[in-house]
Design an enzyme around this catalytic site. Structure first.
Site, PDB file in Angstrom:
ATOM      1  N   ALA A 286     -28.956  42.211  12.716  1.00  0.00           N
ATOM      2  CA  ALA A 286     -28.034  41.430  13.561  1.00  0.00           C
ATOM      3  C   ALA A 286     -28.695  41.030  14.875  1.00  0.00           C
ATOM      4  CB  ALA A 286     -26.765  42.239  13.829  1.00  0.00           C
ATOM      5  N   CYS A 287     -29.371  41.964  15.506  1.00  0.00           N
ATOM      6  CA  CYS A 287     -29.927  41.709  16.841  1.00  0.00           C
ATOM      7  C   CYS A 287     -31.217  42.514  16.983  1.00  0.00           C
ATOM      8  CB  CYS A 287     -28.891  42.177  17.868  1.00  0.00           C
ATOM      9  SG  CYS A 287     -29.332  41.780  19.539  1.00  0.00           S
ATOM     10  N   ILE A 288     -32.198  41.966  17.664  1.00  0.00           N
ATOM     11  CA  ILE A 288     -33.491  42.662  17.787  1.00  0.00           C
ATOM     12  C   ILE A 288     -34.035  42.470  19.187  1.00  0.00           C
ATOM     13  CG2 ILE A 288     -34.697  40.640  16.821  1.00  0.00           C
ATOM     14  CD1 ILE A 288     -36.717  42.601  15.579  1.00  0.00           C
ATOM     15  N   THR A 290     -37.481  43.902  21.740  1.00  0.00           N
ATOM     16  CA  THR A 290     -38.550  44.770  22.248  1.00  0.00           C
ATOM     17  C   THR A 290     -38.455  44.700  23.767  1.00  0.00           C
ATOM     18  OG1 THR A 290     -39.964  44.137  20.401  1.00  0.00           O
ATOM     19  CG2 THR A 290     -41.032  45.218  22.249  1.00  0.00           C
ATOM     20  N   GLN A 295     -43.762  44.552  25.169  1.00  0.00           N
ATOM     21  CA  GLN A 295     -44.008  43.324  24.398  1.00  0.00           C
ATOM     22  C   GLN A 295     -45.505  43.017  24.330  1.00  0.00           C
ATOM     23  OE1 GLN A 295     -41.397  40.270  25.926  1.00  0.00           O
ATOM     24  NE2 GLN A 295     -39.594  41.317  25.154  1.00  0.00           N
ATOM     25  N   TYR A 299     -45.112  45.558  18.553  1.00  0.00           N
ATOM     26  CA  TYR A 299     -43.927  46.358  18.240  1.00  0.00           C
ATOM     27  C   TYR A 299     -42.786  45.521  17.646  1.00  0.00           C
ATOM     28  CZ  TYR A 299     -46.055  50.247  20.769  1.00  0.00           C
ATOM     29  OH  TYR A 299     -46.896  51.256  21.166  1.00  0.00           O
ATOM     30  N   GLY A 300     -42.666  44.279  18.061  1.00  0.00           N
ATOM     31  CA  GLY A 300     -41.616  43.421  17.500  1.00  0.00           C
ATOM     32  C   GLY A 300     -41.797  43.276  15.993  1.00  0.00           C
ATOM     33  N   ARG A 301     -43.054  43.120  15.596  1.00  0.00           N
ATOM     34  CA  ARG A 301     -43.362  43.004  14.171  1.00  0.00           C
ATOM     35  C   ARG A 301     -42.951  44.278  13.422  1.00  0.00           C
ATOM     36  NH1 ARG A 301     -46.063  44.200  10.134  1.00  0.00           N
ATOM     37  NH2 ARG A 301     -46.832  42.610   8.706  1.00  0.00           N
ATOM     38  N   GLU A 321     -29.561  37.588  11.053  1.00  0.00           N
ATOM     39  CA  GLU A 321     -28.483  36.704  11.524  1.00  0.00           C
ATOM     40  C   GLU A 321     -29.045  35.598  12.397  1.00  0.00           C
ATOM     41  OE1 GLU A 321     -24.986  38.292  13.493  1.00  0.00           O
ATOM     42  OE2 GLU A 321     -24.814  39.827  11.954  1.00  0.00           O
ATOM     43  N   SER A 325     -32.991  33.559  18.888  1.00  0.00           N
ATOM     44  CA  SER A 325     -33.490  33.164  20.212  1.00  0.00           C
ATOM     45  C   SER A 325     -34.836  32.493  19.963  1.00  0.00           C
ATOM     46  CB  SER A 325     -33.672  34.393  21.099  1.00  0.00           C
ATOM     47  OG  SER A 325     -34.693  35.209  20.563  1.00  0.00           O
TER      48      SER A 325
END
Ligand SMILES: [Zn+2]
Length: 427
Positions: A286-288, A290, A295, A299-301, A321, A325
């Site tokens: 739903a939402c992510i 870092t 960043q 880590y986002g990956r 979802e 952004s």
């Protein structure tokens, strides 16, 4: 301290006198040429910006909150009058004359020493979100109640982080402009003294849930939004400071939260998280987020990869979802490209011949429309009468060049089962 912020009003704050306003000729909701720190080389530093609010700064000088046209809202800032050119009438290009891509310009476009690396997303080197991103529902401009950032910065543990967007912290907190947040329990404090007192008493050293993954210093904790209400509310308030589009604040019961931490002798420090709706058939995330100070380190990956690893255990092909952004889209584009190139390369090596989009989706758990979108971004085309994609050496190297990966053998997770009451929205 005075904080006379008057967003979205028809005229300036009542603090300055009428004479001052006439002299300055700067009015709320009007557009002016404003000197920006974010212009490209060979481009004028004077960019069109809308004035959204005024206030007196701590030195007693009037300053203006401006949003630069076609720039991401995270570049909005308070400027003094000397950066605003009131002498020149603003001439805006019609849509057809401007760039065909309407995705707001972003920090990642600029090489500027004003930026700390913490302001930049890890995916800056990726394909820019272009017009085709529209088909994936990239968030565009929309009416937003509060367009003015209400906190300048936060102290998060030992890190001083400049905020990007409005977040609905209680007014008494936002009047402080800078607040203190405990990085373990996520409680927030107005004064440094209160924060120090809390740190001496706070015994929490990890997110309040089950640890479902540990690989060296990286751990994931699973948190139920229905059980850890305060923690998840605090997490949502914190996240909103760095996510423009997030609207989840208090209705957290239908969501699970997966918090990624880096551990040291002192405790488990939150790097980022993703949330997932408990009974969603279609969505695996739903939402992510870092956090800014983590960043550009891969880590986002890792968060995205974990969401797909959970989906594999659930045996559910899914999609995140939307709308994304701008930074979210870039992160996903990169992840999908890497994974799909890897699958295509391996398939070509061992089988040769053709593979269908459905087969790619089944192997990766990436939804078919996301596979198709990614193939287009990679340059799918018609070769000798067939639909095909040409894998270059550079693409294959890119797909293998991953700093961090989830080790599935270290994931100890069973999909949670929920009762009707645990899934309901509060209305
Ligand atoms: Zn605490």
């Amino acid at each position: 301290m005075t904080n006379d912020i008057c967003p979205d009003s028809g005229s300036s704050t009542s603090t300055p006198t009428d004479n001052e306003l006439q002299e300055h000729e700067i009015t709320i909701n009007n557009k002016y040429y404003v000197k920006t720190k974010y212009h490209r080389k060979n481009e004028s530093p004077m960019q069109i910006a809308e004035v959204l609010a005024t206030r007196l700064n701590k030195d007693g000088n009037l300053e203006y909150y401006v949003h630069f046209k076609d720039f991401n809202k995270r570049l909005d800032e308070w400027v003094l009058e000397d950066r605003i050119d009131t002498s020149k009438e603003v001439v805006e290009m019609k849509l057809s004359e401007s760039s065909p891509c309407t995705t707001p310009r972003d920090l990642t476009e600029f090489d500027n020493s004003f930026f700390s690396t913490s302001s930049l997303d890890e995916s800056e080197s990726l394909t820019q979100a272009g017009c085709s991103s529209q088909s994936l529902g990239v968030l565009e401009k929309k009416p937003i109640k509060s367009r003015v950032k209400n906190l300048d910065a936060i102290w998060f543990g030992e890190h001083y982080l400049q905020t990007w967007y409005f977040s609905p912290y209680p007014q008494e907190y936002t009047e402080a402009r800078v607040i203190y947040i405990c990085e373990f329990c996520l409680n927030h404090f107005i004064s440094e003294k209160q924060f120090e007192r809390h740190c001496k008493k706070c015994t929490i050293r990890h997110p309040p849930g089950n640890e479902i993954y540990r690989d060296g210093e990286i751990s994931f904790f699973e948190i139920d939004g229905a059980r850890q209400v305060t923690y998840c509310q605090n997490l949502s308030l914190l996240s909103k400071l760095f996510l423009d589009h997030k609207s989840l604040y208090y209705d957290l019961i239908p969501f699970m939260f997966y918090i990624m931490c880096r551990s040291d002798a002192y405790g488990f420090h939150i790097i980022g998280y993703f949330s997932k709706e408990k009974n969603s058939v279609e969505h695996n995330l739903a939402c992510i987020l870092t956090l800014p100070h983590f960043q550009r380190q891969g880590y986002g990956r890792l968060l995205i990869e974990m969401s797909y690893e959970l989906a594999k255990i659930e045996n559910k092909i899914g999609t995140p979802e939307k709308p994304f952004s701008d930074l979210g889209l870039l992160s996903y584009q990169k992840y999908w490209q890497e994974i799909i190139i890897e699958v295509l390369h391996r398939y070509h090596q061992f089988h040769g011949g053709e593979i269908t989009i459905e087969e790619i989706s089944e192997k990766t758990y990436i939804a078919q429309r996301d596979v198709l979108y990614t193939l287009h971004t990679l340059g799918i085309g018609s070769y000798q009468g067939q639909t095909a994609i040409r894998l270059t050496d550079a693409m294959i190297v890119m797909s293998k060049n991953k700093k961090r990966r989830i080790d599935r053998s270290k994931l100890d997770w069973t999909p949670p089962v929920f009762t009707y009451n645990q899934l309901r929205y509060t209305k």
